[in-house]
Design a protein around this motif. Structure first.
Motif, PDB file in Angstrom:
ATOM      1  N   LEU A 191      31.538 -25.403 -62.630  1.00  0.00           N
ATOM      2  CA  LEU A 191      32.060 -24.246 -63.351  1.00  0.00           C
ATOM      3  C   LEU A 191      33.105 -23.493 -62.529  1.00  0.00           C
ATOM      4  O   LEU A 191      34.101 -23.001 -63.065  1.00  0.00           O
ATOM      5  CB  LEU A 191      30.918 -23.307 -63.733  1.00  0.00           C
ATOM      6  CG  LEU A 191      29.976 -23.789 -64.846  1.00  0.00           C
ATOM      7  CD1 LEU A 191      28.857 -22.787 -65.057  1.00  0.00           C
ATOM      8  CD2 LEU A 191      30.737 -24.006 -66.142  1.00  0.00           C
ATOM      9  N   ALA A 192      32.870 -23.399 -61.236  1.00  0.00           N
ATOM     10  CA  ALA A 192      33.837 -22.707 -60.378  1.00  0.00           C
ATOM     11  C   ALA A 192      35.133 -23.493 -60.228  1.00  0.00           C
ATOM     12  O   ALA A 192      36.205 -22.908 -60.045  1.00  0.00           O
ATOM     13  CB  ALA A 192      33.217 -22.455 -59.003  1.00  0.00           C
ATOM     14  N   LYS A 193      35.057 -24.804 -60.330  1.00  0.00           N
ATOM     15  CA  LYS A 193      36.229 -25.658 -60.148  1.00  0.00           C
ATOM     16  C   LYS A 193      37.040 -25.813 -61.425  1.00  0.00           C
ATOM     17  O   LYS A 193      38.255 -26.115 -61.355  1.00  0.00           O
ATOM     18  CB  LYS A 193      35.778 -27.030 -59.642  1.00  0.00           C
ATOM     19  CG  LYS A 193      36.917 -27.991 -59.312  1.00  0.00           C
ATOM     20  CD  LYS A 193      37.765 -27.473 -58.164  1.00  0.00           C
ATOM     21  CE  LYS A 193      38.846 -28.468 -57.804  1.00  0.00           C
ATOM     22  NZ  LYS A 193      39.736 -27.978 -56.734  1.00  0.00           N
ATOM     23  N   PHE A 194      36.446 -25.606 -62.574  1.00  0.00           N
ATOM     24  CA  PHE A 194      37.157 -25.852 -63.837  1.00  0.00           C
ATOM     25  C   PHE A 194      38.344 -24.901 -63.964  1.00  0.00           C
ATOM     26  O   PHE A 194      38.217 -23.685 -63.788  1.00  0.00           O
ATOM     27  CB  PHE A 194      36.206 -25.669 -65.014  1.00  0.00           C
ATOM     28  CG  PHE A 194      36.870 -25.853 -66.343  1.00  0.00           C
ATOM     29  CD1 PHE A 194      37.308 -27.097 -66.744  1.00  0.00           C
ATOM     30  CD2 PHE A 194      37.059 -24.768 -67.194  1.00  0.00           C
ATOM     31  CE1 PHE A 194      37.923 -27.273 -67.976  1.00  0.00           C
ATOM     32  CE2 PHE A 194      37.666 -24.932 -68.422  1.00  0.00           C
ATOM     33  CZ  PHE A 194      38.105 -26.184 -68.814  1.00  0.00           C
ATOM     34  N   ASP A 195      39.512 -25.472 -64.279  1.00  0.00           N
ATOM     35  CA  ASP A 195      40.761 -24.714 -64.407  1.00  0.00           C
ATOM     36  C   ASP A 195      41.258 -24.831 -65.847  1.00  0.00           C
ATOM     37  O   ASP A 195      41.733 -25.893 -66.259  1.00  0.00           O
ATOM     38  CB  ASP A 195      41.806 -25.265 -63.437  1.00  0.00           C
ATOM     39  CG  ASP A 195      43.068 -24.427 -63.422  1.00  0.00           C
ATOM     40  OD1 ASP A 195      43.122 -23.407 -64.136  1.00  0.00           O
ATOM     41  OD2 ASP A 195      44.011 -24.779 -62.689  1.00  0.00           O
ATOM     42  N   PRO A 196      41.152 -23.753 -66.654  1.00  0.00           N
ATOM     43  CA  PRO A 196      41.617 -23.846 -68.047  1.00  0.00           C
ATOM     44  C   PRO A 196      43.106 -24.156 -68.166  1.00  0.00           C
ATOM     45  O   PRO A 196      43.511 -24.882 -69.085  1.00  0.00           O
ATOM     46  CB  PRO A 196      41.281 -22.454 -68.610  1.00  0.00           C
ATOM     47  CG  PRO A 196      40.213 -21.910 -67.714  1.00  0.00           C
ATOM     48  CD  PRO A 196      40.510 -22.464 -66.357  1.00  0.00           C
TER      49      PRO A 196
END
Length: 528
Positions: A142-147
């Motif tokens: 979740l912290a790594k996900f980049d929209p």
């Protein structure tokens, strides 16, 4: 009769021998199929345990020297105190903190943590349970996900389309297999579709043939983790189009939670969810279509049988072996998989392929709010398109009207200046002299003529006659010192103004104003 190699080499001195003998034996029953003949490691004789330890030891006995006398010699003085590494007993380790092939390993990372920090994402795996690993993995994703990165690949997917159109080596083999099955051929003969290179055969001979004692739960984990590893390998093969690079090892281990988080699985669906999340968080190409394409590639490999699976594992083993920190994953997982898969049952792999084929995956199941992001992106794109179309139409409408507004403003300014000058001339006293009277009468016509010329600069026809009150800008029509010569002058000016009005006819308001000026001056002429 025995033939030694020396006698053979003496009889044929011109030939060199590599130590490999090829023997061809005809089958007793022609056409009989022998399964697993290409699994070279399984054909090797298992190595026997060789140890110098005595089979029977006396525990707790005091140390004695070779002469049978206790060794009490304490005269050794070491400069550096020697403290060899001591393995932590398994009883001190958490039984839920195992990892490796079949969860058979533990205590490996206590002395290799510094080396493996770049290989795995989990810290201190020997004291982190499986539940804690999963919680930390989900939080890291979740912290790594980049929209922004996801939407960029989603809206501009030219590169992704090229990757999706690539056909890896198993696509052609799968087509051949389906064609063969359509002709009602035996499935046992399909193993001949997959061939191994000489390098791969050499690697198979280097492996040690051994058996694995796995319970039912561990056996299930081995099959589940195999799916996870194959998914990562299929993604890497597709995005690089079969050309390995320095990022290949990173891609495979980063996309496989089995390799970088020592994850354990309970069903096929959660494997797909985890793989989909990591594809949209870590690699270069982050697109959901690529997740589904890789999912179908894995099904094809499993349906091709264990020969195709073994070929994939050998390729992974080679990639990790050439990467400095990743080679440890071969010792923990890949080498054992290469040996185990050769003895696996083909029916189990076929059942695993069917279970994977029945599984489904949607964007909503990934837990990254992808559908909301895509809807917002389409809404913004639609608003931008609408605004651009509105600006374009407005600019087209304002372009023809701007010139008319400009000319109209200039005419109004000209008429205002005429009225101001006329009022000023009327307020002047008549005893000012003939020259002043003549100049005051000449002024409005000169200004009106100048206004007509300015209008001509805005797009109307320019008159050839130029009138001006300043001698520097034009020649006067009559000398200012000629007394009472304003009648012919005014008449001449009126004729020229009529000519200028006819040329600038598109604006009726200006023509009307000029006609009113002519009538006013004609009424003033008899009084002079």
């Amino acid at each position: 009769m025995s033939i030694s190699r020396e006698s053979i080499s003496n009889s044929t001195p011109s030939r060199t021998f590599s130590g490999i003998f090829t023997i061809r034996l005809p089958k007793e029953t022609p056409g009989q199929h022998f399964e697993g003949l290409n699994m070279l490691t399984a054909l090797l004789a298992p190595r026997k345990s060789r140890t110098a330890k005595p089979l029977v030891e006396e525990i707790g006995a005091s140390e004695v020297s070779e002469g049978g006398v206790e060794d009490d010699d304490d005269e050794f003085d070491w400069e550096i105190e020697q403290s060899p590494y001591e393995e932590v007993p398994e009883s001190a380790l958490n039984p839920n903190c195992r990892y490796g092939f079949g969860n058979l390993r533990s205590g490996v990372f206590q002395r290799l943590q510094d080396e493996l920090s770049d290989v795995i994402d989990i810290k201190d795996p020997d004291f982190t349970s499986a539940a804690e690993r999963r919680q930390k993995r989900l939080a890291a994703e979740l912290a790594k996900f980049d929209p922004d990165h996801y939407l960029a690949d989603f809206m501009e997917d030219e590169a992704v389309k090229q990757v999706l159109e690539y056909n890896p080596w198993w696509s052609d083999l799968y087509s051949e297999m389906m064609t063969s099955l359509g002709k009602s051929q035996e499935e046992e003969n399909l193993a001949a579709l997959v061939s191994f290179s000489e390098e791969e055969k050499y690697q198979l001979r280097k492996f040690v043939n051994k058996s694995y004692l796995l319970d039912k739960k561990a056996h299930r984990q081995v099959y589940y983790s195999l799916i996870d590893i194959l998914l990562a390998y299929c993604y890497e093969t597709r995005v690089t189009e079969g050309e390995r690079n320095v990022e290949s090892a990173w891609n495979i281990r980063k996309l496989s939670p089995t390799l970088c988080w020592f994850e354990t699985w309970t069903n096929v669906h959660e494997i797909l969810v985890s793989f989909g999340r990591r594809v949209l968080c870590y690699p270069l190409y982050r697109h959901f279509k690529l997740v589904m394409k890789t999912y179908r590639d894995t099904i094809k490999i499993l349906q091709l049988g264990k020969s195709a699976v073994l070929k994939c594992l050998l390729d992974i083993h080679k990639i990790f072996q050439e990467n400095d920190p990743a080679y440890i994953l071969n010792d923990l997982y890949i080498s054992d998989y290469c040996v185990w898969i050769q003895k696996a049952k083909s029916k189990k792999l076929a059942a695993l392929a069917e279970a994977l084929k029945k599984a489904s995956l949607t964007k909503a199941q990934l837990g990254l709010e992808l559908e909301e992001l895509e809807a917002a992106a389409f809404l913004v794109q639609e608003e931008e398109t609408t605004s651009k179309a509105g600006v374009h139409s407005t600019s087209r409408q304002q372009t023809p009207s701007s010139s008319s507004e400009t000319s109209g403003s200039e005419e109004s300014e000209g008429s205002a200046s005429l009225e101001t000058e006329e009022s000023d001339s009327e307020q002047e006293e008549p005893g000012g002299g003939e020259s002043e009277t003549g100049h005051s009468l000449l002024g409005p016509f000169v200004e009106e003529s100048s206004m007509a010329l300015l209008l001509n600069d805005g797009g109307m026809c320019r008159s050839t006659t130029f009138l001006g009150s300043d001698g520097g800008r034009g020649q006067p029509l009559a000398s200012p010192g000629a007394p009472r010569a304003f009648g012919p002058l005014i008449q001449e000016l009126g004729e020229q103004l009529e000519t200028s009005v006819q040329i600038s006819e598109p604006k009726d308001s200006a023509a009307g104003q000029q006609d009113s000026v002519l009538e006013r001056e004609s009424r003033q002429t008899p009084e002079d």
